[in-house]
Design a protein around this motif. Structure first.
Motif, PDB file in Angstrom:
ATOM      1  N   TYR A  55      51.520  40.360  45.261  1.00 55.47           N
ATOM      2  CA  TYR A  55      50.827  40.055  46.512  1.00 55.47           C
ATOM      3  C   TYR A  55      51.741  39.292  47.456  1.00 55.47           C
ATOM      4  O   TYR A  55      51.781  39.539  48.660  1.00 55.47           O
ATOM      5  N   ILE A  66      46.982  44.120  46.624  1.00 57.94           N
ATOM      6  CA  ILE A  66      46.345  43.802  45.356  1.00 57.94           C
ATOM      7  C   ILE A  66      46.740  44.902  44.379  1.00 57.94           C
ATOM      8  O   ILE A  66      46.322  46.037  44.516  1.00 57.94           O
ATOM      9  N   VAL A 101      40.438  41.436  36.279  1.00 59.03           N
ATOM     10  CA  VAL A 101      39.595  40.813  37.308  1.00 59.03           C
ATOM     11  C   VAL A 101      39.657  39.298  37.194  1.00 59.03           C
ATOM     12  O   VAL A 101      39.805  38.571  38.180  1.00 59.03           O
ATOM     13  N   PHE A 122      43.043  38.063  38.361  1.00 57.41           N
ATOM     14  CA  PHE A 122      43.149  38.074  39.815  1.00 57.41           C
ATOM     15  C   PHE A 122      42.343  36.920  40.407  1.00 57.41           C
ATOM     16  O   PHE A 122      42.777  36.251  41.341  1.00 57.41           O
ATOM     17  N   THR A 123      41.178  36.701  39.815  1.00 55.18           N
ATOM     18  CA  THR A 123      40.383  35.546  40.234  1.00 55.18           C
ATOM     19  C   THR A 123      41.194  34.264  40.084  1.00 55.18           C
ATOM     20  O   THR A 123      41.217  33.415  40.976  1.00 55.18           O
ATOM     21  N   VAL A 174      43.711  33.999  42.870  1.00 50.32           N
ATOM     22  CA  VAL A 174      43.100  33.613  44.142  1.00 50.32           C
ATOM     23  C   VAL A 174      42.662  32.151  44.096  1.00 50.32           C
ATOM     24  O   VAL A 174      42.809  31.397  45.053  1.00 50.32           O
ATOM     25  N   GLY A 213      45.548  29.994  44.663  1.00 47.71           N
ATOM     26  CA  GLY A 213      46.228  30.231  45.930  1.00 47.71           C
ATOM     27  C   GLY A 213      47.158  31.406  45.736  1.00 47.71           C
ATOM     28  O   GLY A 213      48.211  31.263  45.112  1.00 47.71           O
ATOM     29  N   ILE A 214      46.788  32.564  46.259  1.00 51.51           N
ATOM     30  CA  ILE A 214      47.544  33.765  45.903  1.00 51.51           C
ATOM     31  C   ILE A 214      48.944  33.709  46.504  1.00 51.51           C
ATOM     32  O   ILE A 214      49.148  33.190  47.583  1.00 51.51           O
ATOM     33  N   LEU A 245      34.723  30.897  41.568  1.00 50.27           N
ATOM     34  CA  LEU A 245      35.635  31.426  42.584  1.00 50.27           C
ATOM     35  C   LEU A 245      35.034  31.290  43.979  1.00 50.27           C
ATOM     36  O   LEU A 245      35.683  30.792  44.906  1.00 50.27           O
ATOM     37  N   VAL A 246      33.788  31.716  44.105  1.00 50.49           N
ATOM     38  CA  VAL A 246      33.145  31.657  45.421  1.00 50.49           C
ATOM     39  C   VAL A 246      33.089  30.209  45.901  1.00 50.49           C
ATOM     40  O   VAL A 246      33.443  29.894  47.039  1.00 50.49           O
ATOM     41  N   LEU A 253      36.541  28.912  46.980  1.00 48.59           N
ATOM     42  CA  LEU A 253      36.990  29.504  48.244  1.00 48.59           C
ATOM     43  C   LEU A 253      36.239  28.921  49.436  1.00 48.59           C
ATOM     44  O   LEU A 253      36.777  28.831  50.531  1.00 48.59           O
ATOM     45  N   PRO A 281      39.630  27.534  51.415  1.00 46.58           N
ATOM     46  CA  PRO A 281      39.771  28.975  51.614  1.00 46.58           C
ATOM     47  C   PRO A 281      41.121  29.547  51.192  1.00 46.58           C
ATOM     48  O   PRO A 281      41.244  30.744  51.044  1.00 46.58           O
ATOM     49  N   THR A 282      42.137  28.737  51.001  1.00 53.27           N
ATOM     50  CA  THR A 282      43.417  29.313  50.575  1.00 53.27           C
ATOM     51  C   THR A 282      43.707  28.994  49.117  1.00 53.27           C
ATOM     52  O   THR A 282      44.851  29.060  48.677  1.00 53.27           O
ATOM     53  N   GLY A 283      42.682  28.672  48.342  1.00 51.89           N
ATOM     54  CA  GLY A 283      42.908  28.386  46.927  1.00 51.89           C
ATOM     55  C   GLY A 283      43.315  26.944  46.710  1.00 51.89           C
ATOM     56  O   GLY A 283      43.544  26.192  47.650  1.00 51.89           O
ATOM     57  N   GLU A 300      48.529  29.128  49.668  1.00 49.21           N
ATOM     58  CA  GLU A 300      49.299  30.327  49.382  1.00 49.21           C
ATOM     59  C   GLU A 300      50.757  30.080  49.711  1.00 49.21           C
ATOM     60  O   GLU A 300      51.065  29.441  50.680  1.00 49.21           O
TER      61      GLU A 300
END
Lengths: 259, 329, 374
Positions: B35, B41, B260, B263-264, B267, B270-271, B308-309, B312, B316-318, B322
Motif C-alpha cells: 500500500y 490493497i 482481513v 489488513f485490519t 489500517v 496506520g497503513i 477498527l471502526v 478510525l 482517522p489515520t490509524g 500513515e
C-alpha cells in the motif's frame, strides 16, 4: 471611504514549526481589483486558502461583509459569496464544460433528492436558472461554443477560462483568482487582464494573485505584497513600483534563482 | 459478560493474544508495504500466506517430520521455514507480475487493480482447493494422494512437535506462543532497520514518498515494487510457518479471514507504516482475545471490526499515522 | 450507430424502450435456446439476474457515481432481507408489502448510521470499514437467537397475487423443438400467482423493481444531486470549494445505495421464503462489486451488463460446477488486464482518456515556461 468587503485581520497561520502567514492584515474594498503579489513561497496561495476555508488561521480574524468567516466550512464560505480558481487547474475532468459550470451554479440552489426524483417545480426552476446562468458566464468567458466538450478535452487556455467561469457561476461577490494567466503567452495575458477588468465592471470584487509584476501593475487598483508570510508593502501600483522593500524582495529572489 | 474469567486469566489471554497479533502483524506487513508503494490493497496477499502454510505442511510431511525427533526435527522445521518463505515469496512475485504489472503499465483505475487482485485471490485459493481434481488430470492423484486428498477440508500436522508449557509465577505459558512472539517481533525489528538503513530500503521509502522523483534519482520503480512484494511474501511465509506451529491445521481458504484481520491490523496501526503494522497487529490480537473472554469466542471477529471502526473514528489515520516514507500530503 | 440511435425522434425512442422492456418481461416465456439454462429453472435464474441488476444499480450509485469504495454492500442487502423475514414470519406476521418498505428504511437508516462517522475518513479506510460492517451484520445474525442464528428464518411471506391460485389468466410458454417453435400448453405461467414452482412471477417483480430504480437513477443522475456526486468523485476539495457540501452528498449516496440494497434483499427473502447467514457472505459483496466494475463503473448500462454476466454465466455453465469460482477469478484478472475501464465504460471516459495524455504534455510545457519567468 468605500466599504471593505473582505477584511483580513492579523492572520497568522502555522504548520508545525513553520509560520506560513505572520500577522497579515489587509482589506479589499467593494468593487476593486486587489493584487496579491510576492516571490515564490511568500504565502499568497496560503492566504487564499485561509480566506476560502481550506486552512484555519492559527490566530487572527477574517471578516467577509462584516461577519467572521473563520471556522466556516469551505462550501459555506463559497455560498456566502467567495469563489476561487486554482493555481494548478482543478476542473472536474469527466464532466462537460457546461456541467462544470453547473456545479458552480448549484451552489446557490437547494434541489435535493426528492425534487430531482419527482421533477418538482423547484428542480425545473433551478435547472433552468442554473442553465441560463451557466451559459451566460460561458459566453462571457468566450467558451460557450465548447459547452458540451469534456473539461479534460478543452485546450489549456480554455480550461483556465472555464475555471473562472465556474467560479463566477457560484454567484460570488468576491472572486479570488490564483495566477489565472499562468502558462499564457503575453498576448493571451493581456487579453485575460482585460477580461478581469470586465469581470470587475460587472460588479464583482476581484482578488488576484499574479506572478508577473507588469501585468499586476496594469490591472489592479491596489496591491498587497507578501514576503516570507509577512506583508511588506501595500498601496497603489505606482507606490509599489517604487517601494525599495518590494524591489529588494523581487531582486533578492532573482539572485537566488540565478545562483 | 464474563469479567471474572477475563481477570483471572488475564496474563494467559494476553500472551495468546500477542501470539495471534504477532502473526497478524507479519501478514500486515505485506499489505502495508504494497500500500505504501502502490496505494493498492493487495487483496490476494492472504493467498500468499495460505501457500506458505501448505509449503510448511508438505515439507514436514515429505521429510518425514511425523516420525522425526531431536536434531532431525529441528532441521526439518528449519527446512520448512525456508520452504514457506520461498513459496510465499514466489507467489507474491507471481502476483505482482500477473495481476498488477500489466495494470500499472496501462495506468488503470485503482478499483480495477483491486478487482484484479480479488480475481487472483479466487484463482489461487481455488487452485489449492481443487488440487485433487487437477492432480487427477495428470493421473497423479494416486502418487500424490498424501498431499492432494481432502483438498476442501482441513489438512493437519497435529502432534508433530511437542509444545511444552512453562509455569512462570503461577501463569501457564505456551512455549510456542513465546517463540511466535519473539520471532515475529525480531523479524519486524530487522525489517524496520532494513527499510530505514539499507539502499534498497531507502529506494522503497523514496518510491513510497514520490515515485516520479525517486525514478529521476535512479530508483528503478519496477524493481522496487518487486522487492516490496518479495519482502511482503517472505514475511507472510514466516507468518505461515509460525501459524502452523501454533495452529497445526490449514485449508485452502485459511487466508481469507487472516488476510482481513491482517489488513485490519495494518489500517489500525496506520497503513504504510511498518511499526504501525506491528502495533496494530498486537493490539488487535490482544483485544480479540480479551473480547472473546468477555463476550464469548463467537463474537471474536465482531470485536475485531468494531475495534477498527472505533479507532478510525478517533484517529482517522490509524494509531501511528500513515507513512512508509513520510506522511503524504 | 450510437449517434443514429440518439438522433431518433423521441416517440420512436420511447417505443424502442417499451419494446425492449416487453421483450425482457417475455424472456422466460420464450425460453430461447442457447440463452435458456438447461438443468436450472430459467425463471429462477432470471430472478437472480434481476436481483443482481438491482444490487449493482444501487452499488453503482455509491461506487460509480460518488466514488466511494464499499466492500460490505451485502450488509444492507442482509438488513433488508432480515427485516422482511422478522416482520413477516419470525416475530410478526405483517403482509409483505408493508414489511418491504420497513426493510428498505431500516437499510437506509443503517447506511446513515454507518456512513455518518466513516465517510469522513479516507477512501481506502472506507473500504475496510464497510467490509467489516458486512461481516458484523452476518456474524450478529449467526450469533443471535432472536435473528434465527445459523438456522435462519423460514416461511417468509410471499408477495400477494392477483386472481387467486389460478391467476387471472395463464400464459403458455414456448417450446423449441427441432427447427420448430410450438406453444407449450402444458407449461403455463399463472398471472399473477406467486407460488413455489413457477419462478417467473418473481422475475417479473424483480424486473419491475429494476426498471423503477433505473428510471429513478436516470432522473437523479441528471440533476444537481448527480452533478454533486460526480464532482465529489472527481475532486473532493475542488467540489467543496465550489459550494458542494461533499459530506452531505456522500452520505446521501450511501443512504441511496443502502436503500436499493435493502429493497433487493427484501425481494430476495420473499422469493426464497427462507434465509440464513450463509446467504450474506462477504463473497457476495465482492461479486456485487465485480458486477459494477466488470461492466464499467459509472455507466448504468455497463453495470447492468456486468451484473447480468456475473449472475448468469455461473448458472448457464453449471457443468463446470466446481470450477466456477476459479474461472470467475480468472475472468476478472484477464478482464482487468484487457479492458481496465470495464466492458462498457462511460462514453466520456474513453474520450477523456484519449486527450489526457496531450494535456499532460501541455502542462509540463507550461511548467517550464513558469520556471523561465521566475
Amino acid at each position: 471611504m468605500p466599504e471593505a468587503i473582505l477584511d483580513v485581520q492579523n492572520v497568522t497561520l502555522k504548520f508545525g514549526g513553520l509560520t506560513a502567514l505572520d500577522d497579515v492584515s489587509f482589506h479589499i474594498n467593494e468593487g476593486e481589483i486587489l493584487g496579491l503579489i510576492g516571490p515564490n513561497g511568500a504565502g499568497k496561495t496560503t492566504c487564499f486558502n485561509a480566506v476560502t476555508g481550506v486552512y484555519r488561521p492559527t490566530s487572527g480574524n477574517i471578516l467577509f461583509q462584516g461577519a467572521s468567516i473563520v471556522g466556516l466550512k469551505k462550501h459555506a464560505i463559497t455560498k456566502s459569496g467567495i469563489a476561487r480558481t486554482f493555481q494548478n487547474i482543478r476542473l472536474f475532468p469527466t464532466m462537460t464544460a457546461l456541467e462544470n459550470v453547473l456545479v458552480g451554479a448549484d451552489a446557490q440552489h437547494s434541489t435535493g433528492m426528492l425534487s430531482a426524483l419527482f421533477r418538482l417545480p423547484k428542480h425545473r426552476r433551478e435547472e433552468k436558472d442554473g442553465h441560463d446562468r451557466a451559459m451566460e458566464v460561458l459566453r462571457f468567458m468566450g467558451i460557450h461554443r465548447k459547452a458540451d466538450e469534456l473539461a479534460a478535452n478543452l485546450s489549456y487556455g480554455d480550461q483556465r477560462r472555464l475555471e473562472i467561469a465556474r467560479a463566477m457561476a457560484t454567484g460570488p461577490k468576491l472572486i479570488c483568482l490564483d495566477e489565472p494567466a499562468a502558462g499564457f503567452n503575453p498576448a493571451e495575458k493581456v487579453e485575460l487582464m482585460n477580461l478581469i477588468r470586465k469581470v470587475r465592471d460587472q460588479g464583482y470584487t476581484v482578488l488576484l494573485i499574479e506572478h508577473d509584476m507588469r501585468l499586476v501593475m496594469g490591472v489592479t487598483d491596489r496591491i498587497v505584497v507578501l514576503e516570507f508570510g509577512r506583508k511588506i508593502a501595500e498601496g497603489v501600483p505606482a507606490e509599489i513600483r517604487d517601494n525599495p522593500a518590494v524591489i529588494a524582495a523581487y531582486l533578492g529572489v532573482d539572485e537566488e534563482d540565478a545562483s | 459478560m464474563n469479567f471474572e474469567f477475563l481477570f483471572n486469566n488475564l496474563p494467559e489471554l494476553t500472551i495468546t493474544g500477542l501470539a495471534f497479533g504477532a502473526i497478524y502483524a507479519l501478514i500486515a506487513l505485506g499489505y502495508t508495504m504494497v500500500y505504501g508503494v502502490l496505494q493498492l490493497i493487495n487483496f490476494a496477499h492472504s493467498e500468499v500466506f495460505m501457500y506458505g502454510t501448505f509449503a510448511m505442511l508438505w515439507t514436514v510431511m515429505a521429510l518425514g517430520g511425523r516420525e522425526a525427533d531431536g536434531v532431525k526435527l529441528v532441521a526439518i522445521m528449519i527446512a520448512a521455514l525456508f520452504a514457506a518463505m520461498l513459496v510465499s515469496a514466489l507467489v507474491a512475485l507471481l502476483l505482482e507480475r500477473v495481476a498488477y504489472r500489466p495494470l500499472l503499465k496501462r495506468d488503470a483505475p485503482r478499483l480495477i487493480a483491486l478487482i484484479s487482485a480479488i480475481g487472483a485471490s479466487f484463482v489461487l485459493a481455488e487452485l489449492m482447493g481443487l488440487r485433487d481434481r487437477i492432480a487427477g488430470w495428470f493421473g497423479l492423484d494416486d502418487d500424490l494422494s498424501e498431499y492432494v486428498s481432502g483438498a476442501r477440508i482441513n489438512n493437519s500436522m497435529a502432534g508433530v512437535i511437542e509444545k511444552p508449557r512453562w509455569d512462570v509465577a503461577g501463569v501457564s505459558i505456551s512455549s510456542i506462543d513465546v517463540l511466535v512472539i519473539v520471532a515475529a517481533v525480531g523479524m519486524m525489528v530487522l525489517l524496520d532497520q532494513f527499510v530505514r538503513r539499507s539502499r534498497l530500503g531507502k529506494g522503497i521509502r523514496a518510491t513510497a514518498q514520490d515515485p516520479e522523483t525517486a525514478a529521476l534519482m535512479g530508483v528503478n520503480p519496477t524493481r522496487t515494487i518487486q522487492i516490496t512484494f518479495f519482502i511482503g511474501g517472505v514475511m507472510a511465509g514466516i507468518a505461515a510457518f509460525l501459524y502452523m506451529l501454533k495452529i497445526e491445521t490449514t485449508r485452502y481458504d485459511v487466508g481469507f479471514l487472516l488476510g482481513v484481520k491482517a489488513f485490519t491490523a495494518a489500517v489500525l496501526g496506520g497503513i504504510g507504516n511498518l511499526r504501525g503494522a506491528l502495533l496494530g497487529g498486537l493490539v488487535l490480537g490482544v483485544a480479540e482475545n480479551w473480547g472473546s473472554a468477555l463476550f464469548g469466542s463467537e463474537w471474536r471477529d465482531v470485536i475485531a471490526f468494531v475495534l477498527l471502526v472505533l479507532i478510525l473514528l478517533v484517529r482517522p489515520t490509524g494509531l501511528l499515522g500513515e507513512s512508509l516514507g513520510k506522511a503524504r500530503a | 450507430m450510437k449517434n443514429k440511435l440518439t438522433a431518433l425522434p423521441k416517440p420512436v425512442k420511447v417505443l424502442l424502450w417499451v419494446l425492449l422492456a416487453l421483450f425482457a418481461y417475455a424472456l422466460p416465456l420464450l425460453e430461447p435456446p442457447i440463452i435458456s439454462t438447461p438443468g436450472v429453472d430459467f425463471g429462477g435464474v432470471l430472478f437472480t439476474v434481476s436481483i443482481y441488476c438491482l444490487v449493482a444499480l444501487g452499488l453503482n450509485i455509491v461506487v460509480g457515481y460518488a466514488g466511494l469504495l464499499d466492500l460490505g454492500y451485502v450488509g444492507f442487502y442482509a438488513i433488508g432481507a432480515y427485516t422482511v423475514a422478522i416482520l413477516t414470519s419470525f416475530h410478526a406476521s405483517w403482509p409483505l408489502l408493508l414489511a418491504i418498505p420497513v426493510g428498505v428504511v431500516a437499510a437506509m437508516v443503517s447506511g446513515v448510521i454507518l456512513g455518518a462517522p466513516t465517510l469522513r475518513v479516507r477512501g481506502d479506510y472506507l473500504a475496510i470499514v464497510t467490509l467489516g460492517f458486512g461481516e458484523i451484520i452476518r456474524l450478529v445474525a449467526v450469533n443471535t437467537e432472536w435473528l434465527g442464528d445459523t438456522r435462519g428464518i423460514k416461511n417468509i411471506a410471499k408477495p400477494p397475487g392477483v386472481g387467486g391460485e389460478e391467476g387471472l389468466f395463464q400464459i403458455p410458454h414456448l417450446f423449441w423443438g427441432d427447427g420448430t417453435v410450438l406453444l407449450d400448453t402444458d407449461d403455463k405461467t399463472k398471472f399473477l400467482f406467486f407460488g413455489v414452482l413457477d419462478q417467473i412471477p418473481y422475475y417479473w417483480m424483480g424486473l419491475t423493481a429494476v426498471i423503477i430504480v433505473l428510471i429513478a437513477d436516470i432522473l437523479i443522475k441528471n440533476s444537481r444531486v448527480g452533478r454533486a456526486w460526480e464532482a465529489t468523485r472527481e475532486d473532493e476539495d475542488a467540489a467543496e470549494l465550489m459550494g458542494v457540501p461533499t459530506f452531505k452528498f456522500k452520505l446521501l449516496a450511501f443512504a441511496t445505495g443502502a436503500f436499493v440494497g435493502g429493497l433487493a434483499g427484501g425481494l430476495y427473502a420473499s422469493r426464497q421464503g427462507f434465509i440464513n447467514p450463509q446467504s450474506f457472505l462477504l463473497l457476495f459483496s465482492i461479486l456485487y462489486l465485480a458486477s459494477v466494475v466488470v461492466g464499467g463503473q459509472g455507466n448504468r448500462w455497463g453495470v447492468l451488463v456486468g451484473a447480468t454476466l456475473v449472475a448468469y454465466l455461473p448458472q448457464r455453465f453449471r457443468e463446470f460446477d466446481d470450477f466456477r469460482v476459479l474461472v470467475f477469478g480468472l475472468a476478472l484478472v484477464v478482464l482487468a488486464a484487457v479492458r481496465p475501464q470495464g466492458l462498457l465504460p462511460p462514453r466520456r471516459t474513453v474520450r477523456a482518456k484519449k486527450l489526457e495524455h496531450d494535456l499532460e504534455e501541455l502542462e509540463e510545457g507550461t511548467g517550464e515556461e513558469e520556471a523561465a519567468h521566475a
